[in-house]
Design a protein around this motif. Sequence first.
Motif, PDB file in Angstrom:
ATOM      1  N   ALA A  35     -11.995  62.672 -17.222  1.00  0.00           N
ATOM      2  CA  ALA A  35     -11.456  63.949 -16.788  1.00  0.00           C
ATOM      3  C   ALA A  35     -11.728  65.077 -17.782  1.00  0.00           C
ATOM      4  CB  ALA A  35      -9.955  63.825 -16.553  1.00  0.00           C
ATOM      5  N   SER A  36     -11.933  64.740 -19.026  1.00  0.00           N
ATOM      6  CA  SER A  36     -12.038  65.813 -20.019  1.00  0.00           C
ATOM      7  C   SER A  36     -13.288  66.681 -19.824  1.00  0.00           C
ATOM      8  CB  SER A  36     -12.017  65.214 -21.422  1.00  0.00           C
ATOM      9  OG  SER A  36     -13.084  64.306 -21.541  1.00  0.00           O
ATOM     10  N   LEU A  38     -14.089  67.848 -16.967  1.00  0.00           N
ATOM     11  CA  LEU A  38     -13.872  68.676 -15.780  1.00  0.00           C
ATOM     12  C   LEU A  38     -12.995  69.856 -16.096  1.00  0.00           C
ATOM     13  CD1 LEU A  38     -13.067  65.693 -13.422  1.00  0.00           C
ATOM     14  CD2 LEU A  38     -15.217  66.950 -13.536  1.00  0.00           C
ATOM     15  N   TYR A  40     -10.118  71.974 -14.765  1.00  0.00           N
ATOM     16  CA  TYR A  40      -9.070  71.938 -13.750  1.00  0.00           C
ATOM     17  C   TYR A  40      -9.135  73.183 -12.887  1.00  0.00           C
ATOM     18  CZ  TYR A  40      -4.461  72.247 -11.644  1.00  0.00           C
ATOM     19  OH  TYR A  40      -3.441  72.369 -10.745  1.00  0.00           O
ATOM     20  N   GLU A  41      -9.293  74.299 -13.589  1.00  0.00           N
ATOM     21  CA  GLU A  41      -9.262  75.571 -12.874  1.00  0.00           C
ATOM     22  C   GLU A  41     -10.325  75.614 -11.786  1.00  0.00           C
ATOM     23  OE1 GLU A  41      -9.940  79.735 -11.922  1.00  0.00           O
ATOM     24  OE2 GLU A  41     -11.400  78.377 -12.824  1.00  0.00           O
ATOM     25  N   MET A 126      -3.083  63.222 -11.057  1.00  0.00           N
ATOM     26  CA  MET A 126      -4.062  64.257 -11.396  1.00  0.00           C
ATOM     27  C   MET A 126      -4.653  64.873 -10.135  1.00  0.00           C
ATOM     28  SD  MET A 126      -5.829  62.346 -14.592  1.00  0.00           S
ATOM     29  CE  MET A 126      -7.089  63.532 -15.031  1.00  0.00           C
ATOM     30  N   ASP A 129      -2.337  67.143  -8.713  1.00  0.00           N
ATOM     31  CA  ASP A 129      -2.332  68.429  -9.420  1.00  0.00           C
ATOM     32  C   ASP A 129      -3.442  69.330  -8.895  1.00  0.00           C
ATOM     33  OD1 ASP A 129      -0.219  67.612 -10.848  1.00  0.00           O
ATOM     34  OD2 ASP A 129      -1.300  67.252 -12.734  1.00  0.00           O
ATOM     35  N   MET A 132      -2.821  70.669  -5.544  1.00  0.00           N
ATOM     36  CA  MET A 132      -1.468  71.196  -5.438  1.00  0.00           C
ATOM     37  C   MET A 132      -1.324  72.188  -4.294  1.00  0.00           C
ATOM     38  SD  MET A 132       0.575  73.057  -8.469  1.00  0.00           S
ATOM     39  CE  MET A 132      -0.579  74.425  -8.537  1.00  0.00           C
TER      40      MET A 132
ATOM     41  N   GLY B  31       2.795  77.314 -12.246  1.00  0.00           N
ATOM     42  CA  GLY B  31       2.508  75.923 -11.896  1.00  0.00           C
ATOM     43  C   GLY B  31       1.072  75.542 -12.155  1.00  0.00           C
ATOM     44  N   THR B  32       0.174  76.386 -11.763  1.00  0.00           N
ATOM     45  CA  THR B  32      -1.227  76.040 -11.908  1.00  0.00           C
ATOM     46  C   THR B  32      -1.600  75.895 -13.378  1.00  0.00           C
ATOM     47  OG1 THR B  32      -1.627  77.311  -9.918  1.00  0.00           O
ATOM     48  CG2 THR B  32      -3.553  76.708 -11.230  1.00  0.00           C
ATOM     49  N   LYS B  35      -0.231  72.696 -14.884  1.00  0.00           N
ATOM     50  CA  LYS B  35      -0.950  71.475 -14.523  1.00  0.00           C
ATOM     51  C   LYS B  35      -2.325  71.434 -15.183  1.00  0.00           C
ATOM     52  CE  LYS B  35       1.712  70.136 -10.687  1.00  0.00           C
ATOM     53  NZ  LYS B  35       2.129  70.366  -9.332  1.00  0.00           N
ATOM     54  N   ALA B  36      -2.917  72.581 -15.323  1.00  0.00           N
ATOM     55  CA  ALA B  36      -4.219  72.610 -15.971  1.00  0.00           C
ATOM     56  C   ALA B  36      -4.100  72.151 -17.419  1.00  0.00           C
ATOM     57  CB  ALA B  36      -4.791  74.025 -15.915  1.00  0.00           C
ATOM     58  N   ASP B  38      -1.713  70.188 -18.604  1.00  0.00           N
ATOM     59  CA  ASP B  38      -0.947  68.950 -18.736  1.00  0.00           C
ATOM     60  C   ASP B  38      -1.684  67.925 -19.588  1.00  0.00           C
ATOM     61  OD1 ASP B  38       0.607  66.752 -18.475  1.00  0.00           O
ATOM     62  OD2 ASP B  38       0.808  66.872 -16.294  1.00  0.00           O
ATOM     63  N   SER B  41      -2.950  64.575 -17.965  1.00  0.00           N
ATOM     64  CA  SER B  41      -4.131  64.528 -17.095  1.00  0.00           C
ATOM     65  C   SER B  41      -5.420  64.567 -17.911  1.00  0.00           C
ATOM     66  CB  SER B  41      -4.109  65.708 -16.127  1.00  0.00           C
ATOM     67  OG  SER B  41      -2.865  65.775 -15.485  1.00  0.00           O
ATOM     68  N   GLY B  42      -5.396  65.351 -18.962  1.00  0.00           N
ATOM     69  CA  GLY B  42      -6.563  65.373 -19.833  1.00  0.00           C
ATOM     70  C   GLY B  42      -7.761  66.106 -19.266  1.00  0.00           C
ATOM     71  N   PHE B  43      -7.521  67.163 -18.532  1.00  0.00           N
ATOM     72  CA  PHE B  43      -8.659  67.996 -18.094  1.00  0.00           C
ATOM     73  C   PHE B  43      -9.190  68.782 -19.284  1.00  0.00           C
ATOM     74  CE2 PHE B  43      -6.593  67.502 -13.891  1.00  0.00           C
ATOM     75  CZ  PHE B  43      -7.702  67.047 -13.182  1.00  0.00           C
ATOM     76  N   ARG B  44     -10.316  69.443 -19.053  1.00  0.00           N
ATOM     77  CA  ARG B  44     -10.957  70.173 -20.143  1.00  0.00           C
ATOM     78  C   ARG B  44     -10.020  71.261 -20.679  1.00  0.00           C
ATOM     79  NH1 ARG B  44     -16.200  72.269 -18.097  1.00  0.00           N
ATOM     80  NH2 ARG B  44     -15.024  74.148 -17.598  1.00  0.00           N
ATOM     81  N   GLU B  45      -9.322  71.938 -19.783  1.00  0.00           N
ATOM     82  CA  GLU B  45      -8.391  72.980 -20.209  1.00  0.00           C
ATOM     83  C   GLU B  45      -7.351  72.449 -21.197  1.00  0.00           C
ATOM     84  OE1 GLU B  45      -9.403  72.580 -17.164  1.00  0.00           O
ATOM     85  OE2 GLU B  45      -9.683  74.487 -16.126  1.00  0.00           O
ATOM     86  N   GLU B  47      -7.665  69.906 -23.169  1.00  0.00           N
ATOM     87  CA  GLU B  47      -8.312  69.593 -24.448  1.00  0.00           C
ATOM     88  C   GLU B  47      -8.449  70.846 -25.304  1.00  0.00           C
ATOM     89  OE1 GLU B  47     -10.484  66.168 -24.812  1.00  0.00           O
ATOM     90  OE2 GLU B  47      -8.430  65.947 -24.005  1.00  0.00           O
ATOM     91  N   HIS B  52      -9.708  79.217 -18.191  1.00  0.00           N
ATOM     92  CA  HIS B  52     -10.589  80.299 -17.772  1.00  0.00           C
ATOM     93  C   HIS B  52     -10.342  80.574 -16.292  1.00  0.00           C
ATOM     94  CE1 HIS B  52     -14.204  82.632 -18.818  1.00  0.00           C
ATOM     95  NE2 HIS B  52     -14.348  82.663 -17.501  1.00  0.00           N
ATOM     96  N   PHE B  53     -10.034  81.803 -15.974  1.00  0.00           N
ATOM     97  CA  PHE B  53      -9.804  82.149 -14.569  1.00  0.00           C
ATOM     98  C   PHE B  53     -10.971  82.971 -14.033  1.00  0.00           C
ATOM     99  CE2 PHE B  53      -5.516  81.414 -16.155  1.00  0.00           C
ATOM    100  CZ  PHE B  53      -5.080  80.489 -15.222  1.00  0.00           C
ATOM    101  N   LEU B 100      -1.604  81.141  -8.769  1.00  0.00           N
ATOM    102  CA  LEU B 100      -1.083  80.532  -9.992  1.00  0.00           C
ATOM    103  C   LEU B 100       0.233  79.790  -9.770  1.00  0.00           C
ATOM    104  CD1 LEU B 100      -1.787  83.387 -12.543  1.00  0.00           C
ATOM    105  CD2 LEU B 100      -2.985  81.208 -12.347  1.00  0.00           C
TER     106      LEU B 100
END
Lengths: 818, 102
Positions: A35-36, A38, A40-41, A126, A129, A132, B31-32, B35-36, B38, B41-45, B47, B52-53, B100
């Motif tokens: 996942a890292s 990816l 999320y946004e 995940m 999320d 969502m 919320g968004t 979760k980004a 969190d 979950s370990g998403f890039r955000e 880390e 980035h929006f 968001l």
Amino acid sequence: MKSARAKGLHGDDIDFENTWGTLASAFREIHTKNASRLSYEELYRHAYRVVLKKKGEDLYKRVLGFERDWLSTEVHNSIQALLTPNLLVSAQAVGTSNTNERRVAGEKFLKGLRQAWGDHQVCMSMLADVLMYMDRVYCQDNRHPSIYTAAMVLFRVDILNHPVSDTDARAVLDLLNRVILDQIQMERDGDVIDKYLIKMCVGMLESLHEDEAEAEDQRLYNTSFELEYLTTSKEFYRKEAEFLLRDSDAGAYCRHTRKRLDQEEDRCKSTLSEVTTPKIQKVVEHELIKNRIHELVEMESGVRFMIDNDRLDELELMFDLNSRVDDKKMELVRAVQKRIVEMGADVNNAAVAASTAPAPAPDAPDKGKGQPQEKNSNQQTIAAIKWVEDVLQLKDKFDGILRTSFGMDQPLQTAVTRSFGDFINSVSFPRSSEYISLFIDENMKKGIKNKTELEIDAVLEKAIVLLRYVQDKDLFERYYKKHLCRRLLMNKSISNDVEKQMISKMKIELGNNFTLKLEAMFKDMTISEELTSGFKKHVEGLGDKDPKRIDLAINVLTSMTWPLETMSSGDDEEGKRTKCHFPPALERIKRGFEKYYSEKHSGRQITWLANMGSADIKAVFPKVPQKDGTTKERRHELNVSTYAMVILLLFNELPADQHLTFEEIQAQTNIPHSDLVRNLQSLAVAAKTRILIKEPMSKDVKPTDKFFFNEGFKGAFLRIKVGVVANGNKVESDRERRETEKKNDDSRGFCIEAAVVRIMKQRKELSHQQLVAETLNQLAAQFKPEVNMIKKRIESLIEREYLERIEGAKVDSYRYLA
Amino acid sequence: MSNQKLAEYVTLVSSDGFEFNLLRSAACLAGTIKKALDPKSGFREGEQNRVHFETINGVVLEKVCEYLYYSQKFAESKDVPDMDIPPALCLELLIAADYLDV
């Protein structure tokens, strides 16, 4: 609004397939834990757009389809890889393979499953999320379960309910249950297992549901695992109970059961779920206790054994177990009661046996009073006292058990009390009241010597405790009165205070009525003392300075309160009490007192009861050559009964070498035959007090026997007590006993009549049943009358026109006639 | 994975390159963003502690940040002073809010 939004910010059209492709590959990355990489946004934005474009439904379905694929291929395969043949075999036939291997394989399987479940949870959260916006907008609007929930359902359908393999149709879930049960079984057999691991798997089952409704009681744990757990446990404990009953004793069984109960509770806490605790406990209780308690109690090493050997801790366990399954503890109560009655019967039988057994040393002639009759009743007395002590010991024992093992439990307490009552009042052993009274008598006369107040109190308290069990209190009263009477008149009682203490104790226990007469007896004694000293002064006042004057100590007894008839020896029938002829010296003083008394109380009549008195005589024996050659006049103080005194006074006026025959003595004194025989026996036969010589020398006294004054009498002491044969408080002979019972029955008759009249006076009209019931009730404190007797009394009352039958009443009824 | 202690501040980046540093606690009111970021979950955000929006420009994002602080500050108080929102931004702010999950 939505269209405006679409135009404003994300107006550009999107290609659904393209977007899905991106998402799907991202999902795969998530599942493979990458996942890292990816954003999320970005993913969120894609999903957001798709939903905005009203493609929510497509997306939802695609995601579910994707998950299903994933689970049934990747995850399922990985789980399949864990299924060693070992495990599959063990699932089919537990016990064929090595336990250790099975455990390892099982743990591996559980671990794999838990891993798969954990991963699934994380990934799905995940995904949820990312999606969502879909959950928020699409699912809510269309009432679909959130994507997370839906995916959990998928896990159940595609993993747990999926067949293990193509050839094996059993679901993975069954296998899982089997493995967990297997592990638990191993723990029960003493192995160490990974409790935490199982707990995790149970957690999984708990969070999955049987259907989509997700009702609390539809959790997979409840519907599948718990059910099987309970049935296998039941089976296991049933077998274990059988095995234990066969192979170990009751104490061990109890301990084991206790241990199992604790274990199961622990297991539910540490390994399974706490909701199961009450259920599994019920199973264990049912299998190990409820179904077995009867056998357990009855075991050779059961309750009986425990009681006999004072296994208090085991009894406590037994009590604890029994109270778990039965509030009333029926089995235990029954066993304890049975044991008490048995032991009580033993005590009763021992007493009967001891009292009827032949004298222990019949060949010991130097036992003083050589009468076998005497010995026999002595022995009976000992038996009586032993009986009381045995019963008290039994009582102490069971009190101890009650206190330490049964926690003073109410039902058991009443059971014990009832059982004691049962055997003390048992029909085959009618002598308890007499024995208790004898016990008190013995203690009053000898037992309390050299004891502290506290100890005396304890002894009295014991007697009261026993008395409490006795049903026929009136019979006891009769005996007690008789015994007390003897004690008082013969000054046998060691301490008047203790006597009074005892009576006040009985008063507390049995009520005022019971002790009324006993107290009156004491009062008579006090008044008599006053009378005696008063009379003494009166005589002195007369100025009669006769040195030969005889001191008179008198006991004036109210004839109603004193059980005088029981005092007379059994031979002469009632009402035929013969008057003894006193010698002139006595006659004078007797008249003097009568005069004195009638001056004080007019209208009272005094009946002299010579058979109960005693006298101190200063006797002078003529000089007789002693062994050392000296001659000496010897003086003795003889303590004899009044009758004996009268007899001896006859010889006083007789020349030394003359004799009197039995008949002559009887004619001159008019002493009742049996009393005379006994007195002569003690004067002429008993070796130590042979003041008279009898011809011919034999034990029996015949009318033709001649008596001489024994001039050569030798006594070691100055004071000599001439006992009269059979004059103490002894157990009654059978004949006496029948009489006592008869008298008792008579007085009971009066009591019943009085009670009936009292009741009817109050109620005027009453049915037969009610009347009997009330009568029983009123008399319960005194005795338990037979219904038959009540009936007879009622008949008699009708005859005497106190009552009449109500004609034409539906049930037998009576009316009171004023 | 960011097992270590979470940074107190996170960075939000707008579509036109503006960066906003703000308290994680405030940022996560959305919320968004929550979760980004969190860590589970370990998403890039998560880390990088940086979100980035692509769809929100600097002006709007600034207002969003202002609102996040504003709502954190007055979360538990009454008689909240009104927040000043220029009418021109209204529509865009609404869209961002929906996005968001504020």
